[in-house]
Design a protein around this motif. Structure first.
Motif, PDB file in Angstrom:
ATOM      1  N   SER A   1       0.838  -1.194   0.000  1.00  0.00           N
ATOM      2  CA  SER A   1       0.000   0.000   0.000  1.00  0.00           C
ATOM      3  C   SER A   1       0.872   1.243   0.000  1.00  0.00           C
ATOM      4  N   GLY A   2       0.325   2.324  -0.525  1.00  0.00           N
ATOM      5  CA  GLY A   2       1.066   3.582  -0.584  1.00  0.00           C
ATOM      6  C   GLY A   2       0.418   4.533  -1.574  1.00  0.00           C
ATOM      7  N   ASN A   3       0.992   5.725  -1.716  1.00  0.00           N
ATOM      8  CA  ASN A   3       0.454   6.714  -2.638  1.00  0.00           C
ATOM      9  C   ASN A   3       0.818   6.377  -4.078  1.00  0.00           C
ATOM     10  N   GLN A   4       2.109   6.348  -4.375  1.00  0.00           N
ATOM     11  CA  GLN A   4       2.606   5.959  -5.689  1.00  0.00           C
ATOM     12  C   GLN A   4       3.441   4.696  -5.544  1.00  0.00           C
TER      13      GLN A   4
ATOM     14  N   GLY B   1      -3.345   1.853  -3.717  1.00  0.00           N
ATOM     15  CA  GLY B   1      -2.575   3.075  -3.914  1.00  0.00           C
ATOM     16  C   GLY B   1      -3.311   4.083  -4.765  1.00  0.00           C
ATOM     17  N   GLU B   2      -2.718   5.263  -4.927  1.00  0.00           N
ATOM     18  CA  GLU B   2      -3.265   6.291  -5.792  1.00  0.00           C
ATOM     19  C   GLU B   2      -2.868   6.021  -7.240  1.00  0.00           C
TER      20      GLU B   2
END
Length: 346
Positions: free
Chosen positions: A34-37, A52-53
């Motif tokens: 998991s994470g933004n990018q 994620g994004e």
């Protein structure tokens, strides 16, 4: 067509039940990222679940489940690929099937079967589907090669590629086929609910097990108390919403009720699967064993919900939800009670 989809879906769910029983636990492995990018730049030998994004898959993985705003798959997938996002792009070969939902889907590379739902779906010229494709969308443009059947559920279809057997359904004609739990949304909801259960079982194994221990004491008591608590919550929420002062209480109560209702069927799925594996002599507390237990119970419950007997599925849902709600209540109550052996002064 509806009957064929129904039997196929039930067969798939039954297969999920049988697989954990005949394959050793160490045969299953996956990673949660998991994470933004997120960008996968090195090969991954396990299946991955990604939140994620923006997600870029630039190295081979065994299989992937991805939830993101923007998804870009540019490396081979050795297994199945399940995607949900606003913009989904697949430019690589997938040895298994592709299931994707989003606003815009661009599909390239080679795959076995595809099931797609989006506002706009585009099969690139490099796209090759060796078997069948089921696609629902506002507009569908095929420039690829589909060897088997293409079922296009849309009012805007363009075919500049090759299709073995083409079937186009207008949005009006497809409405009867997507009613109830067999609808595309219903199937995706069941899949999403199952994924949520897997994540919660992995993150909260002790809490799920504590509910399971509570269930052993009195199933009838848990069911009756759970049913009465749900009614009580509804009454309190409605009465509190009448006044401005009670609005915060109403909102908080509604939030607690929704969380309890969601968790109820998930914990009962875990309890049922755990009991079945115990009867088969497979006892363990590892993550893979817990996930297998949940999947077994989850599939069994959904098969019961789908039994074609009037009101049978609804009755089972009420019982399961009440039972789980009551068990969660007693488990929370037990966790907040003083530890045995401590002196309590009143």
């Amino acid at each position: 067509m509806t009957a064929r989809i129904k039997y196929f879906f039930i067969l798939c769910m039954a297969s999920i039940v049988l697989v954990p029983l005949v394959i050793p636990d160490n045969a299953f492995a996956f990673q949660v990222i998991s994470g933004n990018q997120i960008s996968i730049q090195e090969p991954v030998q396990d299946e991955v679940i990604i939140f994620g994004e923006t997600v870029y898959v630039d190295a081979p993985v065994r299989g992937a489940i991805i939830f993101a705003n923007t998804i870009d798959v540019n490396a081979p997938i050795e297994g199945d690929l399940l995607l949900a996002g606003r913009q989904v792009t697949v430019n690589a070969d997938v040895s298994g099937k592709i299931v994707a939902a989003g606003n815009i889907i661009d599909l390239g590379g080679e795959s076995t079967n595809v099931i797609l739902a989006a506002n706009s779906v585009h099969f690139e010229p490099t796209s090759v589907v060796n078997k069948d494709a089921y696609v629902a969308g506002g507009s569908i443009n095929n420039e690829g090669n589909i060897s088997g059947q293409l079922v296009a559920m849309t009012d805007d279809f363009q075919n500049n590629g090759t299709v073995g057997d083409l079937e186009i359904r207008s949005q009006d004609s497809m409405m009867p086929d997507i009613e109830g739990w067999l609808s595309l949304f219903g199937i995706l909801f069941v899949i999403g609910f199952g994924i949520l259960g897997i994540i919660l079982v992995k993150l909260l194994p002790k809490q799920f097990d504590s509910v399971r221990l509570v269930m052993k004491k009195s199933i009838i008591k848990n069911t009756v108390v759970g049913f009465l608590l749900i009614i009580l919550f509804v009454v309190v929420i409605v009465l509190s919403a009448i006044t401005v002062v009670g609005m915060p209480v109403s909102v908080f109560g509604l939030l607690v009720l929704l969380i309890g209702l969601i968790l109820s069927s998930l914990v009962i799925s875990f309890v049922i699967g755990k009991k079945i594996l115990e009867l088969l002599g497979r006892k363990s507390s590892g993550d893979l064993h817990n996930i297998s237990s949940f999947l077994i119970g989850f599939v069994i419950l959904n098969l019961l919900y789908a039994v074609p007997i009037p009101y049978f599925g609804q009755i089972v849902q009420v019982i399961v939800t009440s039972m789980g709600f009551g068990a969660i209540y007693y488990a929370v109550r037990k966790s907040r009670s003083p530890v045995s052996g401590e002196k309590v002064s009143i």
